[in-house]
Design a protein around this motif. Structure first.
Motif, short mmCIF file in Angstrom:
data_model
loop_
_atom_site.label_atom_id
_atom_site.label_comp_id
_atom_site.label_asym_id
_atom_site.label_seq_id
_atom_site.Cartn_x
_atom_site.Cartn_y
_atom_site.Cartn_z
N LYS A 176 0.83 -1.20 0.00
CA LYS A 176 0.00 0.00 0.00
C LYS A 176 0.87 1.26 0.00
N GLU A 177 1.98 1.22 0.74
CA GLU A 177 2.86 2.38 0.81
C GLU A 177 3.47 2.69 -0.56
N CYS A 178 3.86 1.63 -1.29
CA CYS A 178 4.43 1.83 -2.63
C CYS A 178 3.40 2.42 -3.59
N LEU A 179 2.17 1.93 -3.50
CA LEU A 179 1.10 2.46 -4.36
C LEU A 179 0.83 3.93 -4.02
N ASN A 180 0.79 4.25 -2.74
CA ASN A 180 0.56 5.64 -2.33
C ASN A 180 1.67 6.56 -2.84
N ASP A 181 2.91 6.06 -2.78
CA ASP A 181 4.04 6.86 -3.28
C ASP A 181 3.90 7.10 -4.79
N PHE A 182 3.49 6.06 -5.52
CA PHE A 182 3.30 6.21 -6.97
C PHE A 182 2.22 7.24 -7.26
#
Length: 530
Positions: A486-492
């Motif tokens: 989820k953190e990676c998606l939010n960063d993207f």
């Protein structure tokens, strides 16, 4: 009848005030036909109906209060409330009562019909349920002449002496040709602001979609679910409006084509319009399962240049949950057919509901991309859980509702975790440019009264934005499918939004220039649901 003649006729006649407030909506103001029909019905009985349209006239609540206070003793003050204006009307009534204005207050429209107790508890004396012409004329006559007992008035909800809700169910008007054409007191505002003139050729819908407030609204009354006016009656009204200078119309029917209307009816409709020399343009709403080449060809001959079609989704499981009659194949066939015509095609779309799965989202993306030429209000869309709908009842039973209603709509949980990740990502992306998007889409969604070149320029810009939206959606789906945290998606999402700020600012500048070139202004607020 001229305004001066009308004023002379109603001099010293009893007065009823009919009010609508400004709407917290991303849509430009338009005519309130409900008030127009009620005003016409009252005037037939020599009752002077005064319309105060806060939306079209851009009136504040204080402006509306002052207008109402100009009338010392009207029979009653009636408010037309949709799902976005009910709380504003409640606040106005409270302030009027605080100032000692002790006149009967009536609420009608979607919000009071679907939630009458809310309005009665908040200070309204009566609720006009569903259709209001007969109900409100009878209420006027009750106050003026006491011809009827209050309990005999159909369609009227109120608390009786025991404090219990009394409602004698209304019966829908079966023959709409018997109704007088709606009063057009506000048509000058409409024409000045290049807004199409609203016309209602039918009432109701044969569908019963789970999410639909329209279906819930009509369930409060007895009678046939859909009723249509005759061709001559419709064209008589169009001709009357044509002589007032109107050329662009929005048929506000929930479903323009229902039995007995079909290809033969549409051809006869076109023949009558052309026989009378009416060179008009109009927009309709229809269901996907009603589309055929012959029928659409006839509509084009009549002057149709824009069709709204209720696609809603491309996945069969999602369509079944919605209670839609059409399936995936019918939706595809309808869009393929409509692509052959020189029309602006808009389609309703609901990507998310409580049971949306990740696989459904991938399925939808494929066809959203294929039919990106059709106009749609963004890649992010969710099913509203509106007060009174069957969808909201299901959510409540499953314990999925998260909070109290906001503008008569409830927030709820999405069960599938991966679908929820996509939901959050698409919503954040859409919010990043929602103001520009609403301004861009509104002139071709309504559509506004624009030049052919102006419409095309708005549409071409829409296509550019749609491609970028869909490209973003594809990246999100790929990341979620690859089990990105989820953190990676939010960063993207955050990074992509930052990278596109300038591009969307340039789009905003293009939109502003188009508004200036076409001589229109954006008469709406930001979307209250984003």
């Amino acid at each position: 009848m001229s305004e001066n003649c009308r004023e002379e006729r109603f001099m010293n006649k009893p007065v009823v005030l009919l009010v609508t407030t400004a709407t917290s909506s991303s849509r430009t103001a338009e005519e309130n036909l409900g008030l127009g029909y009620i005003a016409a019905a009252c005037r037939e009985k020599d009752i002077n109906a005064i319309i105060i349209d806060g939306w079209l006239e851009e009136l504040t609540s204080e402006d509306i209060i002052n207008r109402i206070l100009d009338f010392e003793k009207p029979i009653f003050v009636g408010f037309s409330c949709n799902l976005l204006t009910g709380d504003v009307a409640i606040d106005i009534v409270k302030k009027l009562k605080d100032r000692g204005y002790n006149i009967p207050f009536v609420a009608g429209g979607f919000s009071p019909t679907l939630n009458p107790k809310k309005f009665l508890d908040a200070g309204f004396d009566f609720i006009s349920m569903a259709e209001g012409e007969r109900t409100l004329v009878n209420l006027c006559e009750y106050f003026l002449y006491k011809k009827l007992d209050l309990s005999q008035i159909v369609g009227l909800a109120y608390y009786d002496k025991k404090g219990e809700l009394h409602y004698k169910k209304n019966e829908c008007v079966s023959n709409l040709d018997e109704l007088s054409f709606p009063s057009r007191d506000t048509i000058d505002y409409v024409m000045k602001n290049k807004i199409p003139v609203n016309v209602s050729t039918s009432r109701g819908c044969f569908s019963s979609c789970l999410f639909c407030s329209v279906a819930a609204f009509w369930r409060t009354s007895e009678g046939v679910k859909w009723r249509g006016r005759s061709i001559n009656n419709i064209v008589d009204e169009l001709e009357q409006l044509y002589h007032k200078g109107a050329r662009y119309f929005k048929f506000v029917d929930d479903s323009f084509i229902e039995p007995p209307r079909g290809t033969e009816w549409c051809n006869s409709f076109a023949d009558e319009i052309n026989k009378r020399g009416l060179d008009i343009r109009f927009r309709i709403t229809m269901r996907a399962d009603r589309v055929s080449e012959e029928l659409v060809d006839a509509l084009c001959r009549a002057g149709c240049n824009s069709i709204v079609i209720g696609i809603e989704n491309f996945n069969c499981d999602a369509l079944k949950r919605m209670g839609k009659i059409a399936n995936r194949e019918i939706n595809i066939k309808a869009l393929d057919c409509l692509k052959k015509f020189d029309l602006y095609i808009l389609h309703g779309f609901i990507l998310f509901d409580y049971a949306t799965t990740f696989e459904e989202l991938k399925d939808n993306y494929e066809l959203m991309n294929k039919y990106s030429w059709a106009i749609c209000k963004g890649i992010f869309s969710e099913m509203y859980a509106a007060t009174g709908t069957r969808y909201t009842e299901i959510l409540r039973k499953q314990g999925l509702i998260k909070s109290d209603a906001h503008y008569e709509n409830y927030e709820y949980d999405i069960i599938d975790a991966r679908a929820k990740m996509v939901y959050d990502a698409l919503k954040a992306w859409h919010i990043s440019h929602v103001k520009m998007y609403d301004m861009m889409i509104e002139p071709i969604n309504k559509p506004r009264v624009l030049s052919e070149d102006g419409l095309k320029r708005f549409y071409d810009l829409y296509v550019e934005v749609r491609r970028r939206d869909l490209n973003f959606m594809k990246h999100v789906l790929d990341l979620v499918e690859a089990d990105a945290r989820k953190e990676c998606l939010n960063d993207f999402v955050s990074l992509t939004i930052r990278e596109n700020i300038q591009w969307f600012e340039e789009c905003q500048n293009k939109v502003d220039k188009l508004y200036c070139l076409e001589g229109i202004k954006y008469m709406a607020e930001e979307d209250p649901f984003t």
